[in-house]
Design a protein around this motif. Structure first.
Motif, PDB file in Angstrom:
ATOM      1  N   GLU A   1      38.617  79.324 110.450  1.00 45.52           N
ATOM      2  CA  GLU A   1      39.817  79.787 110.233  1.00 45.52           C
ATOM      3  C   GLU A   1      39.854  80.248 108.554  1.00 45.52           C
ATOM      4  OE1 GLU A   1      43.545  78.474 111.463  1.00 45.52           O
ATOM      5  OE2 GLU A   1      42.495  77.346 113.173  1.00 45.52           O
ATOM      6  N   LEU A   2      39.465  79.042 107.740  1.00 49.62           N
ATOM      7  CA  LEU A   2      39.326  79.329 106.380  1.00 49.62           C
ATOM      8  C   LEU A   2      38.378  80.517 105.944  1.00 49.62           C
ATOM      9  CD1 LEU A   2      39.234  75.661 104.893  1.00 49.62           C
ATOM     10  CD2 LEU A   2      41.264  77.145 105.033  1.00 49.62           C
ATOM     11  N   LYS A   3      37.611  80.685 106.210  1.00 52.42           N
ATOM     12  CA  LYS A   3      36.545  81.936 105.845  1.00 52.42           C
ATOM     13  C   LYS A   3      36.902  82.989 106.498  1.00 52.42           C
ATOM     14  CE  LYS A   3      31.998  80.774 106.353  1.00 52.42           C
ATOM     15  NZ  LYS A   3      30.808  80.385 106.920  1.00 52.42           N
ATOM     16  N   CYS A   4      37.644  83.008 107.470  1.00 57.72           N
ATOM     17  CA  CYS A   4      38.371  84.285 108.089  1.00 57.72           C
ATOM     18  C   CYS A   4      39.446  84.600 107.103  1.00 57.72           C
ATOM     19  CB  CYS A   4      38.745  84.106 109.532  1.00 57.72           C
ATOM     20  SG  CYS A   4      40.008  85.363 109.970  1.00 57.72           S
ATOM     21  N   LEU A   5      40.199  83.735 106.591  1.00 56.47           N
ATOM     22  CA  LEU A   5      41.155  84.121 105.659  1.00 56.47           C
ATOM     23  C   LEU A   5      40.996  84.302 104.260  1.00 56.47           C
ATOM     24  CD1 LEU A   5      44.018  81.703 107.117  1.00 56.47           C
ATOM     25  CD2 LEU A   5      44.003  84.060 107.314  1.00 56.47           C
ATOM     26  N   GLY A   6      39.599  83.938 103.860  1.00 53.29           N
ATOM     27  CA  GLY A   6      38.923  83.984 102.695  1.00 53.29           C
ATOM     28  C   GLY A   6      39.560  82.776 101.614  1.00 53.29           C
ATOM     29  N   THR A   7      39.958  81.809 102.101  1.00 52.55           N
ATOM     30  CA  THR A   7      40.587  80.761 101.423  1.00 52.55           C
ATOM     31  C   THR A   7      39.474  79.598 101.280  1.00 52.55           C
ATOM     32  OG1 THR A   7      41.777  79.954 103.363  1.00 52.55           O
ATOM     33  CG2 THR A   7      42.975  81.487 101.933  1.00 52.55           C
ATOM     34  N   GLY A   8      40.037  78.479 100.547  1.00 58.53           N
ATOM     35  CA  GLY A   8      39.422  77.419 100.419  1.00 58.53           C
ATOM     36  C   GLY A   8      39.788  76.267 101.059  1.00 58.53           C
TER      37      GLY A   8
ATOM     38  N   THR B   1      34.815  72.857 112.698  1.00 60.38           N
ATOM     39  CA  THR B   1      33.994  74.211 112.678  1.00 60.38           C
ATOM     40  C   THR B   1      35.399  75.246 113.100  1.00 60.38           C
ATOM     41  OG1 THR B   1      33.735  73.924 114.991  1.00 60.38           O
ATOM     42  CG2 THR B   1      31.805  73.449 113.394  1.00 60.38           C
ATOM     43  N   ARG B   2      36.277  74.759 113.811  1.00 67.26           N
ATOM     44  CA  ARG B   2      37.393  75.688 114.005  1.00 67.26           C
ATOM     45  C   ARG B   2      38.146  75.925 112.669  1.00 67.26           C
ATOM     46  NH1 ARG B   2      39.104  76.428 119.250  1.00 67.26           N
ATOM     47  NH2 ARG B   2      41.193  76.823 118.493  1.00 67.26           N
ATOM     48  N   TYR B   3      38.496  74.867 111.955  1.00 65.70           N
ATOM     49  CA  TYR B   3      39.294  75.074 110.776  1.00 65.70           C
ATOM     50  C   TYR B   3      38.279  75.608 109.681  1.00 65.70           C
ATOM     51  CZ  TYR B   3      40.897  72.651 106.305  1.00 65.70           C
ATOM     52  OH  TYR B   3      41.340  72.799 105.006  1.00 65.70           O
ATOM     53  N   GLU B   4      37.042  75.287 109.493  1.00 69.56           N
ATOM     54  CA  GLU B   4      36.205  75.978 108.562  1.00 69.56           C
ATOM     55  C   GLU B   4      36.131  77.549 108.983  1.00 69.56           C
ATOM     56  OE1 GLU B   4      34.706  75.701 105.860  1.00 69.56           O
ATOM     57  OE2 GLU B   4      34.381  73.336 105.560  1.00 69.56           O
TER      58      GLU B   4
ATOM     59  N   SER C   1      32.419  92.429 113.295  1.00 71.32           N
ATOM     60  CA  SER C   1      33.754  92.834 113.754  1.00 71.32           C
ATOM     61  C   SER C   1      34.517  94.076 113.307  1.00 71.32           C
ATOM     62  CB  SER C   1      34.839  91.659 113.978  1.00 71.32           C
ATOM     63  OG  SER C   1      35.836  92.010 114.685  1.00 71.32           O
ATOM     64  N   ASN C   2      35.118  94.825 114.123  1.00 81.32           N
ATOM     65  CA  ASN C   2      35.983  95.761 113.658  1.00 81.32           C
ATOM     66  C   ASN C   2      37.525  95.385 114.116  1.00 81.32           C
ATOM     67  OD1 ASN C   2      35.976  96.438 116.312  1.00 81.32           O
ATOM     68  ND2 ASN C   2      35.165  98.351 116.115  1.00 81.32           N
ATOM     69  N   ALA C   3      37.784  94.134 114.415  1.00 79.69           N
ATOM     70  CA  ALA C   3      39.042  93.670 114.948  1.00 79.69           C
ATOM     71  C   ALA C   3      39.957  92.828 113.806  1.00 79.69           C
ATOM     72  CB  ALA C   3      38.821  92.913 115.936  1.00 79.69           C
ATOM     73  N   GLY C   4      39.344  93.281 112.471  1.00 81.85           N
ATOM     74  CA  GLY C   4      39.949  92.517 111.476  1.00 81.85           C
ATOM     75  C   GLY C   4      39.051  91.576 110.634  1.00 81.85           C
ATOM     76  N   ALA C   5      39.361  90.723 109.853  1.00 83.54           N
ATOM     77  CA  ALA C   5      38.826  89.876 109.223  1.00 83.54           C
ATOM     78  C   ALA C   5      38.085  88.770 110.032  1.00 83.54           C
ATOM     79  CB  ALA C   5      39.345  89.419 107.823  1.00 83.54           C
ATOM     80  N   VAL C   6      36.798  88.403 109.673  1.00 83.34           N
ATOM     81  CA  VAL C   6      36.179  87.289 110.762  1.00 83.34           C
ATOM     82  C   VAL C   6      35.746  86.200 109.734  1.00 83.34           C
ATOM     83  CG1 VAL C   6      35.729  88.695 112.596  1.00 83.34           C
ATOM     84  CG2 VAL C   6      34.343  88.460 110.496  1.00 83.34           C
TER      85      VAL C   6
END
Length: 227
Positions: A175-182, A170-173, A119-124
């Protein structure tokens, strides 16, 4: 924004291009991905694949990483083997020489099924899960997803509960991967806006989701290999 299985996963373009604010998701069966893609890996990636005890799992990892390089090479019009990656605190990869980022990307695979978000719409972030062994969905939801989600799942019949748990997970994961958190990471109590999330219909027995820090103006879902 759910994506119907009937409208997605046709072979993607050979030379993909991102429109402004677009999110592209690619689906691949790693069991039939060309073995030659594994040759694109750098020495560190090759060594990691060889450390995987199970030979089949190591080969799937090698192919998944090779396909990531191939896709990014096509978007960036660069030699895939020349790409260099950096790894964030929670394992999220980024292009080491891409600052500010030209594209954001993420990948996930469960067994032989892999998803790639670019994407170029921000972190994914992207996640895929294939239903395997039985689990206590309500207990896991209570620990990780919250009491209200656990209560919602408890009220469902077992088959529906399993499907809805995987969808929520999968939605939760993603989101976490988008934000780069655990998992369980509160980022020191800092409040952050929730990412935009879309469910991905992958057929019976599999669920997926993609997340972006900004809502996608255009979400495209394609299958590998390209047409």
């Amino acid at each position: 924004m759910p994506i119907s299985a009937d409208d997605a996963w046709a072979p993607g373009p050979v030379s993909p291009q991102l429109a402004d604010g677009a999110v592209h998701v690619w689906r691949a069966d790693l069991a039939v991905v060309a073995e030659d893609l594994g040759k694109l890996l750098c020495s560190e990636e090759q060594a990691r694949a060889e450390r995987v005890v199970d030979e089949r799992s190591g080969e799937l990892w090698r192919r998944s990483r090779g396909l990531l390089r191939e896709l990014l090479g096509r978007y960036l019009q660069r030699d895939p083997s020349s790409l260099r990656f950096s790894i964030g605190e929670h394992g999220k990869p980024a292009l080491a020489e891409d600052s500010p980022p030209t594209v954001s990307f993420n990948m996930s695979h469960s067994g032989r099924l892999a998803l790639y978000a670019i994407s170029n719409a921000g972190a994914v972030g992207v996640d895929v899960e294939i239903a395997r062994r039985p689990t206590d969905e309500v207990a896991i939801a209570a620990r990780v997803l919250g009491a209200s989600e656990a209560a919602r799942l408890r009220a469902l019949d077992p088959k529906t509960r399993r499907r809805e748990f995987l969808r929520a997970w999968t939605r939760y994961e993603a989101e976490l991967k988008c934000l780069g958190t655990g998992i369980g990471d509160t980022d020191g109590g800092i409040e952050r806006a929730r990412p935009w999330v879309a469910d991905l219909e992958l057929g019976q027995g599999a669920t997926g989701a993609v997340a972006s820090t900004r809502a996608a103006r255009d979400l495209r879902c394609w299958g590998w290999p390209p047409g």
